[in-house]
Enzyme design. Structure first.
Site, short mmCIF file in Angstrom:
data_model
loop_
_atom_site.label_atom_id
_atom_site.label_comp_id
_atom_site.label_asym_id
_atom_site.label_seq_id
_atom_site.Cartn_x
_atom_site.Cartn_y
_atom_site.Cartn_z
N CYS A 65 -4.88 4.93 6.12
CA CYS A 65 -4.70 5.55 7.43
C CYS A 65 -4.25 7.00 7.30
CB CYS A 65 -3.77 4.71 8.30
SG CYS A 65 -3.87 5.15 10.05
N HIS A 79 -6.47 -0.40 8.45
CA HIS A 79 -5.29 -0.97 7.79
C HIS A 79 -5.67 -2.30 7.13
CE1 HIS A 79 -2.19 1.79 9.24
NE2 HIS A 79 -2.95 1.91 10.31
N GLU A 90 -3.90 -4.00 5.25
CA GLU A 90 -2.72 -4.87 5.26
C GLU A 90 -2.51 -5.57 6.61
OE1 GLU A 90 -2.75 -1.68 5.66
OE2 GLU A 90 -1.11 -1.01 6.94
#
Lengths: 252, 192
Positions: free
Chosen positions: B76, B174, B176
């Site tokens: 990001c 993202h 994650e």
């Protein structure tokens, strides 16, 4: 293509998920992390945890819960309830919340919205707006819908965008708890007039209601609590239905 | 050991959590020696580019980062800071990737927030991933398409979903926070 999001909301009291209608007849519904895991399995796109705990001691425990959620859950989640200061935000964000949501405190202290956006980024500020239609007008209420503010909903939504909010969670009090469908009129008006995403909330009772709010408004997401809690709608079935109705959703 | 770059940006812990869910250990550090000695380095970030670059320069982390030889993953804001420049606060960035970062034109909702699939994808990060898979984005600025682009996404216009140059990898989305798809992509990076 960007997908429309389905967001289950969990009410948290003293570290446990509670279920009830309009905060009446609350009953224990288990460990929030377990509940969250089940929603993730079903394909939820994001989660919202609203803390309705009364005491300060138990509010402090919220950060511990947020840490557990962040360790376990692999999708974004928002935490709200009783956030009044930038310090409250810092505690929740450092515990691992992706976004926080504020409501009454944003109305009382609009600078707080700007302050949070400045320190943590607009993307983490979800401003919740509780709105009610009466006397020919949509206006904003705070304190869980108990206190009228006199603010016109459209004016407040525009102001919130200017103040730096990243997203608006718009709850229609007329629809909330009715299971008669989202208020598509005000949701359409707000979502087409501002340039940040709007989450429609309040009134979901069937899969058709989700189709209607996505079809008739520019909302980016739809949030519901009880129909998911009570297992009336499985998110997998909902997304399959929406997809068959040409609403673009994430299929897992 | 996986090192996560410690700096004044959010979501660092989310990345550590995701790595730990995949069974790897990580440390969060801004020590140049620890970063240089790690097997892999992750440069995450949510926040504002101007203040983040200022923070990195004041601590000499800008030089440490571009000199890394092992696989590096920017996420990001981390990805945007690895580009040449960003319109956000008119900031000169690290220049690893030959992309410039611009603000989305205001013809649709900004930020681009939510799940989106790929227009194109290639390279080691995408083993087992298909164009129809969705990943989670939150951003108002985008990296244009350049020779470093390894995947593209469409929102308002086609932009770089990810970039790669030599040992530097980066994603605008993202991983994650992107459920199982994101875990596969992270694992592909960790197994490079």
């Amino acid at each position: 293509m960007l997908k429309r999001r389905i967001i289950p909301c969990l009410d948290i009291k003293d570290g446990r998920t509670v279920k009830g209608v309009n905060f009446i007849n609350l009953r224990d519904a288990g460990d929030p992390v377990e509940n969250a895991r089940e929603y993730v399995r079903q394909g939820a796109d994001e989660l919202v945890f609203l803390d309705i705990t009364a005491t300060i001691e138990n509010r402090k425990a919220l950060a511990g819960l947020v840490e557990r959620i962040a360790a376990e859950i692999n999708i974004p989640f928002t935490v709200g309830g009783g956030i009044n200061t930038i310090e409250d935000v810092r505690v929740l964000i450092s515990a691992g919340a992706d976004k926080i949501t504020i409501n009454s405190s944003g109305v009382r202290n609009p600078d707080l919205i700007t302050e949070i956006a400045g320190q943590f980024g607009s993307q983490c500020v979800v401003v919740a707006i509780d709105t009610r239609f009466a006397d020919d007008e949509w206006t904003v209420f705070v304190d869980g819908g108990r206190t009228p503010t006199g603010l016109k909903t459209m004016d407040w939504a525009r102001k919130v965008e200017d103040l730096g909010a990243g997203e608006i969670m718009l709850t229609s009090m007329n629809s909330d708890g009715t299971k008669a469908g989202f208020s598509t009129d005000i949701t359409a008006l707000v979502s087409s007039s501002i340039n940040i995403p709007v989450i429609a909330s309040g009134g979901a009772g069937s899969m058709e209601h989700f189709r209607d709010v996505f079809f008739n408004t520019a909302c980016s997401a739809a949030l519901a609590a009880s129909i998911f809690h009570f297992g009336e709608i499985d998110i997998r079935d909902l997304k399959k239905y929406l997809s068959e109705n040409n609403i673009s959703v994430r299929i897992t | 050991m996986i090192a996560i770059v410690k700096y004044n940006a959010g979501n660092i812990k989310s990345v550590a959590n995701a790595i730990s869910r995949l069974g790897f250990e990580s440390i969060i550090t801004d020590d140049p020696l620890e970063l240089a000695g790690a097997d892999k380095v992750i440069f995450p970030g949510v926040g504002e580019a101007g203040s983040a670059m200022k923070y990195l320069r004041e601590r000499g982390l800008d030089k440490t980062l571009v000199a890394l030889k092992q696989p590096v993953l920017g996420i990001c804001l981390g990805m945007q800071l690895l580009c040449r420049s960003t319109e956000e606060a008119d900031t000169k960035c690290l220049g690893v990737f030959n992309s410039d970062v611009m603000l989305f034109p205001p013809v649709d909702k900004i930020p681009h927030m939510g799940w989106n699939n790929f227009l194109t994808l290639k390279g080691e990060l995408y083993k087992g991933i298909s164009k129809e898979d969705d990943v989670y984005y939150v951003h108002s600025y985008y990296a244009g398409i350049s020779s470093c682009t390894s995947a593209t996404c469409d929102y308002i216009l086609p932009f770089s979903a990810s970039l790669q140059f030599e040992n530097f990898y980066a994603t605008q989305y993202h991983p994650e926070k992107s459920a199982e798809v994101g875990e596969k992509i992270l694992l592909n990076f960790l197994q490079l």
